[in-house]
Design a protein around this motif. Structure first.
Motif, PDB file in Angstrom:
ATOM      1  N   PRO A  27       7.794  -6.326  17.836  1.00 19.10           N
ATOM      2  CA  PRO A  27       9.155  -5.817  18.080  1.00 19.10           C
ATOM      3  C   PRO A  27      10.190  -6.390  17.122  1.00 19.10           C
ATOM      4  O   PRO A  27      10.241  -7.600  16.896  1.00 19.10           O
ATOM      5  CB  PRO A  27       9.439  -6.268  19.527  1.00 19.10           C
ATOM      6  CG  PRO A  27       8.096  -6.413  20.154  1.00 19.10           C
ATOM      7  CD  PRO A  27       7.191  -6.889  19.063  1.00 19.10           C
ATOM      8  N   LEU A  28      10.966  -5.488  16.531  1.00 13.03           N
ATOM      9  CA  LEU A  28      12.076  -5.808  15.633  1.00 13.03           C
ATOM     10  C   LEU A  28      11.638  -6.397  14.292  1.00 13.03           C
ATOM     11  O   LEU A  28      12.477  -6.724  13.456  1.00 13.03           O
ATOM     12  CB  LEU A  28      13.069  -6.772  16.305  1.00 13.03           C
ATOM     13  CG  LEU A  28      13.765  -6.232  17.557  1.00 13.03           C
ATOM     14  CD1 LEU A  28      14.539  -7.340  18.249  1.00 13.03           C
ATOM     15  CD2 LEU A  28      14.683  -5.075  17.191  1.00 13.03           C
ATOM     16  N   ILE A  29      10.336  -6.517  14.076  1.00 13.91           N
ATOM     17  CA  ILE A  29       9.840  -7.025  12.786  1.00 13.91           C
ATOM     18  C   ILE A  29       8.988  -5.974  12.090  1.00 13.91           C
ATOM     19  O   ILE A  29       9.163  -5.715  10.890  1.00 13.91           O
ATOM     20  CB  ILE A  29       9.038  -8.334  12.978  1.00 13.91           C
ATOM     21  CG1 ILE A  29       9.972  -9.470  13.419  1.00 13.91           C
ATOM     22  CG2 ILE A  29       8.318  -8.726  11.685  1.00 13.91           C
ATOM     23  CD1 ILE A  29       9.285 -10.807  13.577  1.00 13.91           C
ATOM     24  N   SER A  30       8.051  -5.355  12.797  1.00 12.48           N
ATOM     25  CA  SER A  30       7.179  -4.351  12.190  1.00 12.48           C
ATOM     26  C   SER A  30       7.980  -3.148  11.716  1.00 12.48           C
ATOM     27  O   SER A  30       9.038  -2.820  12.265  1.00 12.48           O
ATOM     28  CB  SER A  30       6.115  -3.892  13.194  1.00 12.48           C
ATOM     29  OG  SER A  30       5.224  -4.922  13.492  1.00 12.48           O
ATOM     30  N   LYS A  31       7.451  -2.488  10.694  1.00  6.38           N
ATOM     31  CA  LYS A  31       8.070  -1.260  10.193  1.00  6.38           C
ATOM     32  C   LYS A  31       7.882  -0.151  11.215  1.00  6.38           C
ATOM     33  O   LYS A  31       6.795   0.030  11.753  1.00  6.38           O
ATOM     34  CB  LYS A  31       7.429  -0.858   8.866  1.00  6.38           C
ATOM     35  CG  LYS A  31       8.101   0.312   8.167  1.00  6.38           C
ATOM     36  CD  LYS A  31       7.414   0.605   6.849  1.00  6.38           C
ATOM     37  CE  LYS A  31       8.159   1.679   6.070  1.00  6.38           C
ATOM     38  NZ  LYS A  31       8.227   2.971   6.793  1.00  6.38           N
ATOM     39  N   THR A  56       0.830  -1.212   0.000  1.00  6.81           N
ATOM     40  CA  THR A  56       0.000   0.000   0.000  1.00  6.81           C
ATOM     41  C   THR A  56       0.858   1.255   0.000  1.00  6.81           C
ATOM     42  O   THR A  56       0.517   2.257  -0.641  1.00  6.81           O
ATOM     43  CB  THR A  56      -0.927   0.005   1.229  1.00  6.81           C
ATOM     44  OG1 THR A  56      -0.134  -0.157   2.422  1.00  6.81           O
ATOM     45  CG2 THR A  56      -1.946  -1.111   1.152  1.00  6.81           C
ATOM     46  N   LEU A  57       1.998   1.208   0.720  1.00  2.00           N
ATOM     47  CA  LEU A  57       2.916   2.358   0.711  1.00  2.00           C
ATOM     48  C   LEU A  57       3.552   2.520  -0.664  1.00  2.00           C
ATOM     49  O   LEU A  57       3.752   3.647  -1.132  1.00  2.00           O
ATOM     50  CB  LEU A  57       4.006   2.159   1.772  1.00  2.00           C
ATOM     51  CG  LEU A  57       3.544   2.102   3.234  1.00  2.00           C
ATOM     52  CD1 LEU A  57       4.736   1.874   4.154  1.00  2.00           C
ATOM     53  CD2 LEU A  57       2.818   3.384   3.622  1.00  2.00           C
ATOM     54  N   THR A  58       3.861   1.401  -1.307  1.00  5.65           N
ATOM     55  CA  THR A  58       4.427   1.456  -2.657  1.00  5.65           C
ATOM     56  C   THR A  58       3.441   2.073  -3.640  1.00  5.65           C
ATOM     57  O   THR A  58       3.803   2.893  -4.492  1.00  5.65           O
ATOM     58  CB  THR A  58       4.802   0.034  -3.124  1.00  5.65           C
ATOM     59  OG1 THR A  58       5.754  -0.517  -2.220  1.00  5.65           O
ATOM     60  CG2 THR A  58       5.374   0.063  -4.523  1.00  5.65           C
ATOM     61  N   TYR A  59       2.164   1.708  -3.485  1.00  4.56           N
ATOM     62  CA  TYR A  59       1.126   2.245  -4.373  1.00  4.56           C
ATOM     63  C   TYR A  59       0.969   3.751  -4.178  1.00  4.56           C
ATOM     64  O   TYR A  59       0.843   4.502  -5.158  1.00  4.56           O
ATOM     65  CB  TYR A  59      -0.197   1.539  -4.097  1.00  4.56           C
ATOM     66  CG  TYR A  59      -1.357   2.074  -4.893  1.00  4.56           C
ATOM     67  CD1 TYR A  59      -1.535   1.736  -6.223  1.00  4.56           C
ATOM     68  CD2 TYR A  59      -2.295   2.931  -4.297  1.00  4.56           C
ATOM     69  CE1 TYR A  59      -2.590   2.234  -6.958  1.00  4.56           C
ATOM     70  CE2 TYR A  59      -3.350   3.433  -5.014  1.00  4.56           C
ATOM     71  CZ  TYR A  59      -3.502   3.083  -6.357  1.00  4.56           C
ATOM     72  OH  TYR A  59      -4.555   3.594  -7.068  1.00  4.56           O
ATOM     73  N   GLN A  65      -2.351  -1.161   7.785  1.00  8.25           N
ATOM     74  CA  GLN A  65      -1.227  -1.388   8.695  1.00  8.25           C
ATOM     75  C   GLN A  65      -0.702  -2.821   8.603  1.00  8.25           C
ATOM     76  O   GLN A  65      -0.276  -3.417   9.591  1.00  8.25           O
ATOM     77  CB  GLN A  65      -1.636  -1.092  10.146  1.00  8.25           C
ATOM     78  CG  GLN A  65      -2.084   0.331  10.400  1.00  8.25           C
ATOM     79  CD  GLN A  65      -0.981   1.341  10.147  1.00  8.25           C
ATOM     80  OE1 GLN A  65       0.162   1.128  10.529  1.00  8.25           O
ATOM     81  NE2 GLN A  65      -1.318   2.457   9.512  1.00  8.25           N
ATOM     82  N   ALA A  66      -0.727  -3.380   7.386  1.00  2.00           N
ATOM     83  CA  ALA A  66      -0.221  -4.742   7.195  1.00  2.00           C
ATOM     84  C   ALA A  66       1.269  -4.829   7.500  1.00  2.00           C
ATOM     85  O   ALA A  66       1.771  -5.886   7.875  1.00  2.00           O
ATOM     86  CB  ALA A  66      -0.476  -5.184   5.754  1.00  2.00           C
ATOM     87  N   PHE A  67       1.987  -3.732   7.354  1.00  2.00           N
ATOM     88  CA  PHE A  67       3.427  -3.713   7.593  1.00  2.00           C
ATOM     89  C   PHE A  67       3.779  -3.398   9.042  1.00  2.00           C
ATOM     90  O   PHE A  67       4.956  -3.372   9.402  1.00  2.00           O
ATOM     91  CB  PHE A  67       4.092  -2.663   6.692  1.00  2.00           C
ATOM     92  CG  PHE A  67       3.399  -1.322   6.747  1.00  2.00           C
ATOM     93  CD1 PHE A  67       3.680  -0.407   7.741  1.00  2.00           C
ATOM     94  CD2 PHE A  67       2.440  -0.981   5.799  1.00  2.00           C
ATOM     95  CE1 PHE A  67       3.047   0.816   7.792  1.00  2.00           C
ATOM     96  CE2 PHE A  67       1.787   0.235   5.842  1.00  2.00           C
ATOM     97  CZ  PHE A  67       2.092   1.146   6.851  1.00  2.00           C
TER      98      PHE A  67
END
Length: 432
Positions: free
Chosen positions: A361-365, A35-38, A282-284
Motif C-alpha cells: 500500500p502506497l508504495i507499489s505502482k 522492465t517497463l522502461t525496456y 512485477q518488481a514494481f
C-alpha cells in the motif's frame, strides 16, 4: 506557513508517514520499473506516470480529509451496490469472453481507464461494517442483528471476489473479522465462525492437493484452482535443493526475490543499483519489498515496517480520542486493512507466505489501489481533525471553572465566561 497549515490539516504524524511512504514509492518504483522502461523505450515514462498518480492521490487526500466524517456513512449507499454490480460484471465477462489477465478477471476498462472493482468493494465493506457496528452497540456489546447483517454483506462481496482473487477475498474477510472482534461481537459467534472457516480451508486445501490438475480445470469457476495448488505446493515443499539442480526458471518470481534479499546487506546496494529488478516479474508491484531490501538493505526494510506499525499505533491513539463509535471503528478498520495487506506483501517477498497478488500500500505502482489508499488516509485525517476539535473543546471547558473562580460568582461574569464555550460548541457542530 499559514497556507500549508490550511491545506495539510489533521494529525501531523499521519501526514509524515504518508509523505515518507510516497517518497519511498517514487524512488523504488523508478528503480524497479526497468522492465517497463525496456518495453516502452521511454526511460522517464513509467516514473512520470507513477508520480502523476501519486500527485493526484495527494489531492484526493486533501479533498477527503476536508470532508466531515459523518458524510462517510453515506458512501456505501452508492459504493456497495456499484461494487457488487461491477464485480459480478467482471466475473461474468471473464466466463463468457475468457478475457483474463494472468488467468484472472480482476480488471475492467471504462472510458479508457482501467481499474479493479475489488478496491471499491473493500472500501464499501469497511465503511458499512463500521456503520453497522456503531449502530448496534449497547451495554452488553454488539447486537446479534449486527453480526447477521455484516456477514450477509461480507459474504456476498467476498463470494464475488474469491473466484478471481483469493488473497483479496481472504484479506477483506480477515479485516472484517478483526473489526467484529473490536466491535464487541459475541465471542461465541466469532469462535464458531473462525472454526468453520478453518475447517473449510483445511477441506479445500486437501481437495486441491488430492485432485489431479486435469480434473481441477474442469470444475466450474475453478480456473484458478491449479494456480492456487501450485503456489501452496511450492511454499510447503521447502526442502534444500543443490544450487546446480535448482530450477530458477520454474519459479522465477520466488527465486529472484530470494536472491534480491540474500544478496543485500545492512545498508543495501544503494537506490537504483538493484540487479534482480531486471529478472523479477512485477518488481514494481507485488515484489517491490524485495527490491527495497536489495537496494536499502535491512535498514530500509525495517524502516518500511516501522512506518506501517506507526500508522497502526497512531490510528489506535486517534480512535481512543473519539467520543463516538463510528469514526473509531472506521479508521481502525482502514488501518487494519492497510497494515495487514502490507504484511502479506512483505511476507511473500521474503518467503514467509505463498505468492499472492497483493501490492504494498502506497508504495507499489498502481492506479486504483493508489487512489483508494489515498482516500483511506484522507478519512483517517478527517477523523483526526474531529478529535483535535474535541480536545480543544475539553481543554476550554476545563478552564471555565477556573475563570469563574478568578472573576467571582456574579451572573454577568458567569455569562461572560460561558460565551466562548457556546461558540466552541457551535463551531464543532458546524464542523460535523
Amino acid at each position: 506557513m499559514d497556507l500549508l497549515r490550511s491545506i495539510f490539516k489533521g494529525d501531523k504524524v499521519i501526514w509524515i508517514i504518508f509523505l515518507f511512504l510516497c517518497l519511498i514509492s517514487i524512488i523504488e518504483v523508478f528503480s524497479a520499473a526497468s522492465t517497463l522502461t525496456y518495453k516502452s523505450g521511454d526511460h522517464w515514462g513509467p516514473i512520470t506516470q507513477h508520480s502523476i498518480l501519486l500527485m493526484v492521490g495527494a489531492v484526493i487526500v486533501v479533498l477527503v480529509h476536508n470532508i466531515p466524517y459523518k458524510w462517510f456513512q453515506v458512501f456505501p449507499v452508492f459504493l456497495l451496490p456499484l461494487s457488487i454490480g461491477l464485480l459480478a460484471f467482471v466475473m461474468l465477462m471473464g466466463v463468457i469472453t475468457g478475457d483474463r489477465v494472468n488467468g484472472a478477471a480482476r480488471w475492467m476498462t471504462f472510458m479508457g481507464i482501467q481499474f479493479q472493482p475489488s478496491e471499491i468493494a473493500k472500501m464499501a465493506v469497511i465503511i458499512v461494517t463500521a456503520f453497522i457496528l456503531s449502530k448496534g452497540q449497547d451495554e452488553d456489546g454488539a447486537s446479534p442483528k449486527a453480526f447477521k447483517r455484516i456477514m450477509i454483506i461480507t459474504c456476498i462481496v467476498c463470494g464475488l471476489i474469491l473466484p478471481e482473487n483469493y488473497s483479496t477475498g481472504m484479506l477483506l474477510f480477515g479485516t472484517v473479522y478483526l473489526m467484529m472482534f473490536i466491535g464487541r461481537i459475541s465471542a461465541r459467534k466469532l469462535l464458531i465462525l473462525g472454526g468453520s472457516i478453518l475447517a473449510f480451508v483445511v477441506v479445500f486445501v486437501t481437495f486441491l492437493l488430492a485432485t489431479p490438475n486435469d480434473t481441477l480445470e474442469k470444475v466450474p469457476m475453478g480456473h484458478r484452482f491449479t494456480t492456487v495448488k501450485a503456489r501452496i505446493t511450492d511454499f510447503t515443499n521447502k526442502g534444500e535443493v543443490p544450487a546446480a539442480k535448482y530450477d530458477i526458471d520454474g519459479d522465477a518470481q520466488v527465486a529472484h526475490a530470494r536472491i534480491a534479499v540474500a544478496t543485500s546487506n545492512v545498508i543495501g546496494k544503494g537506490p537504483g543499483n538493484s540487479v534482480q529488478r531486471d529478472f523479477l516479474s512485477q518488481a514494481f508491484s507485488d515484489f517491490i519489498y524485495a527490491i527495497i531490501i536489495e537496494e536499502l538493505g535491512l535498514v530500509g526494510g525495517i524502516a518500511v515496517v516501522f512506518l506501517y506499525i506507526c500508522l497502526l499505533v497512531r490510528v489506535g491513539r486517534i480512535a481512543k480520542k473519539c467520543d463516538r463509535t463510528f469514526p473509531a471503528f472506521l479508521i481502525t478498520g482502514i488501518a487494519l486493512l492497510l497494515v495487514t495487506q502490507a504484511l502479506f506483501n512483505m511476507m511473500v517477498a521474503v518467503g514467509l507466505a505463498p505468492v499472492t497478488g497483493q501490492p504494498l500500500p502506497l508504495i507499489s505502482k498502481g492506479g486504483t489501489s493508489t487512489f483508494i489508499n489515498c482516500a483511506y488516509i484522507g478519512m483517517i485525517l478527517s477523523v483526526s481533525r474531529y478529535t483535535a476539535r474535541l480536545e480543544e473543546q475539553q481543554e476550554h471547558d476545563a478552564q471555565i471553572p477556573m475563570q469563574i473562580e478568578a472573576t467571582g460568582e456574579g451572573n454577568s461574569d458567569i455569562q461572560t465566561a460561558a460565551e466562548p464555550t457556546a461558540k466552541v460548541l457551535n463551531s464543532d457542530a458546524e464542523f460535523e
